[in-house]
Design an enzyme around this catalytic site. Structure first.
Site, PDB file in Angstrom:
ATOM      1  N   GLY A  22       0.806  -1.203   0.000  1.00 37.88           N
ATOM      2  CA  GLY A  22       0.000   0.000   0.000  1.00 37.88           C
ATOM      3  C   GLY A  22       0.849   1.266   0.000  1.00 37.88           C
ATOM      4  O   GLY A  22       1.946   1.291  -0.548  1.00 37.88           O
ATOM      5  N   LEU A  23       0.322   2.309   0.623  1.00 36.09           N
ATOM      6  CA  LEU A  23       0.998   3.607   0.708  1.00 36.09           C
ATOM      7  C   LEU A  23       1.324   4.168  -0.680  1.00 36.09           C
ATOM      8  O   LEU A  23       2.394   4.705  -0.914  1.00 36.09           O
ATOM      9  CB  LEU A  23       2.278   3.512   1.556  1.00 36.09           C
ATOM     10  CG  LEU A  23       2.089   3.133   3.024  1.00 36.09           C
ATOM     11  CD1 LEU A  23       3.441   2.992   3.714  1.00 36.09           C
ATOM     12  CD2 LEU A  23       1.222   4.142   3.746  1.00 36.09           C
ATOM     13  N   CYS A  24       0.378   4.005  -1.607  1.00 33.51           N
ATOM     14  CA  CYS A  24       0.579   4.544  -2.958  1.00 33.51           C
ATOM     15  C   CYS A  24      -0.678   5.280  -3.425  1.00 33.51           C
ATOM     16  O   CYS A  24      -1.118   5.129  -4.575  1.00 33.51           O
ATOM     17  CB  CYS A  24       0.969   3.445  -3.930  1.00 33.51           C
ATOM     18  SG  CYS A  24      -0.028   1.948  -3.858  1.00 33.51           S
ATOM     19  N   GLY A  25      -1.258   6.055  -2.515  1.00 34.89           N
ATOM     20  CA  GLY A  25      -2.403   6.878  -2.878  1.00 34.89           C
ATOM     21  C   GLY A  25      -3.600   6.039  -3.298  1.00 34.89           C
ATOM     22  O   GLY A  25      -3.905   5.006  -2.715  1.00 34.89           O
ATOM     23  N   PHE A  57      -3.921   4.383  -6.085  1.00 35.19           N
ATOM     24  CA  PHE A  57      -3.546   3.462  -7.166  1.00 35.19           C
ATOM     25  C   PHE A  57      -4.362   2.170  -7.114  1.00 35.19           C
ATOM     26  O   PHE A  57      -5.023   1.790  -8.093  1.00 35.19           O
ATOM     27  CB  PHE A  57      -2.048   3.147  -7.082  1.00 35.19           C
ATOM     28  CG  PHE A  57      -1.605   2.012  -7.954  1.00 35.19           C
ATOM     29  CD1 PHE A  57      -1.502   2.168  -9.323  1.00 35.19           C
ATOM     30  CD2 PHE A  57      -1.306   0.771  -7.398  1.00 35.19           C
ATOM     31  CE1 PHE A  57      -1.101   1.109 -10.124  1.00 35.19           C
ATOM     32  CE2 PHE A  57      -0.894  -0.288  -8.193  1.00 35.19           C
ATOM     33  CZ  PHE A  57      -0.801  -0.114  -9.562  1.00 35.19           C
TER      34      PHE A  57
END
Length: 291
Positions: A89-92, A94
């Site tokens: 995760g931690l990709c907005g 996406f």
């Protein structure tokens, strides 16, 4: 109102978070460069390969002798959705944007009375889809141990899909991924890969007649499975570049937000400290006057 100690602890905590998000941004930027190059280098080959297959498919037309991958089963009852997302995760937005597109397709198909099956590639998409559609899952591809996506990974997925198609498990297969446009823009995309759908370019081979040996059907029989693997590989590369671009952008925003929060908390800390100092001075002065 929080005490000075609480404010100080909070400021230090956010500073630590800012260091982490800044480091993640730099790592994503380094990975993005390689991923973007891989995606852009694969596009010309994939486009030209599809154009050649499109010419061959056009010459075969709707012939009964055409390969099954091209003409399909003749039905449109069972759809397999291959949802390709990231392992982390931690990709907005996406992962969420790809899942949203897949959910919309699922709702539309079910409303039309179609049977829907879902195969997930990547943990994050599976985690989001299982809340509503866990009963539709038929498989999962785990790429968490893969450091760098290669054609062999796409071949494994294609082999699984082709095996399912040969066994009659579905009539239509569609892949869902994110097409990389730039660092701040990634486009969720749905692409049908079975039955194969290729468009011959308008200017490719215009006015030229080709004589194939062996015949077109035999060539397509060999090339179509490779075409499916090529489309999946191109989608994986697009996803890889999109993921790093989205993560870089998200971590940049997180770093800037942390900096703004630190500034606000620092102002609040200084005001609170000033208020404490002022109260102490008032108490000292009042005590001196009383004496």
């Amino acid at each position: 109102m929080p005490s000075l100690k609480d404010l100080k602890i909070r400021i230090e905590s956010i500073k630590s978070t800012r260091k982490i998000t800044k480091a993640m941004q730099m790592v994503a930027a380094a990975k993005l460069r390689r991923a973007q190059e891989a995606a852009e280098n694969a596009r010309p080959y994939a486009e030209r390969f599809n154009a050649v297959l499109g010419q061959l498919a056009a010459s075969v037309g709707g012939s009964d002798s055409a390969p099954l991958l091209l003409r399909g089963t003749g039905k449109d009852d069972v759809h397999l959705l291959v949802v390709m997302t990231a392992e982390r995760g931690l990709c907005g937005g996406f992962n969420s944007n790809i899942v949203k597109l897949a959910k919309q397709k699922t709702v539309n198909l079910k409303a039309a009375g179609k049977t829907v099956k879902i195969l997930t590639v990547g943990k994050k998409g599976r985690e989001q889809l299982k809340r509503d559609y866990a009963n539709l899952f038929v498989g999962h591809v785990d790429l968490s141990e893969v450091k760098r996506i290669g054609y062999a990974n796409a071949q494994d997925i294609a082999k699984d899909l082709l095996g399912r198609f040969d066994e009659g498990e579905f009539d239509v297969a569609t892949i869902f991924f994110s097409e990389f446009e730039n660092v701040v823009s990634q486009k969720p995309t749905a692409q049908q890969i079975i039955p194969a759908s290729f468009e011959a370019s308008e200017d490719a081979g215009e006015g030229t007649l080709y004589d194939y040996e062996p015949d077109e059907e035999t060539i397509l029989e060999d090339l179509l499975p490779r075409g499916v693997a090529t489309q999946i590989f191109a989608a994986l590369l697009e996803n890889g570049a999109s993921e790093q671009g989205a993560r870089m952008s998200a971590m940049d925003n997180a770093t800037r937000n942390a900096g703004e929060m630190i500034d606000k908390l620092t102002i609040e800390f200084n005001r609170s400290r000033q208020a404490v100092i002022t109260n102490e001075l008032i108490e000292i002065i009042s005590g001196a006057e009383a004496l």
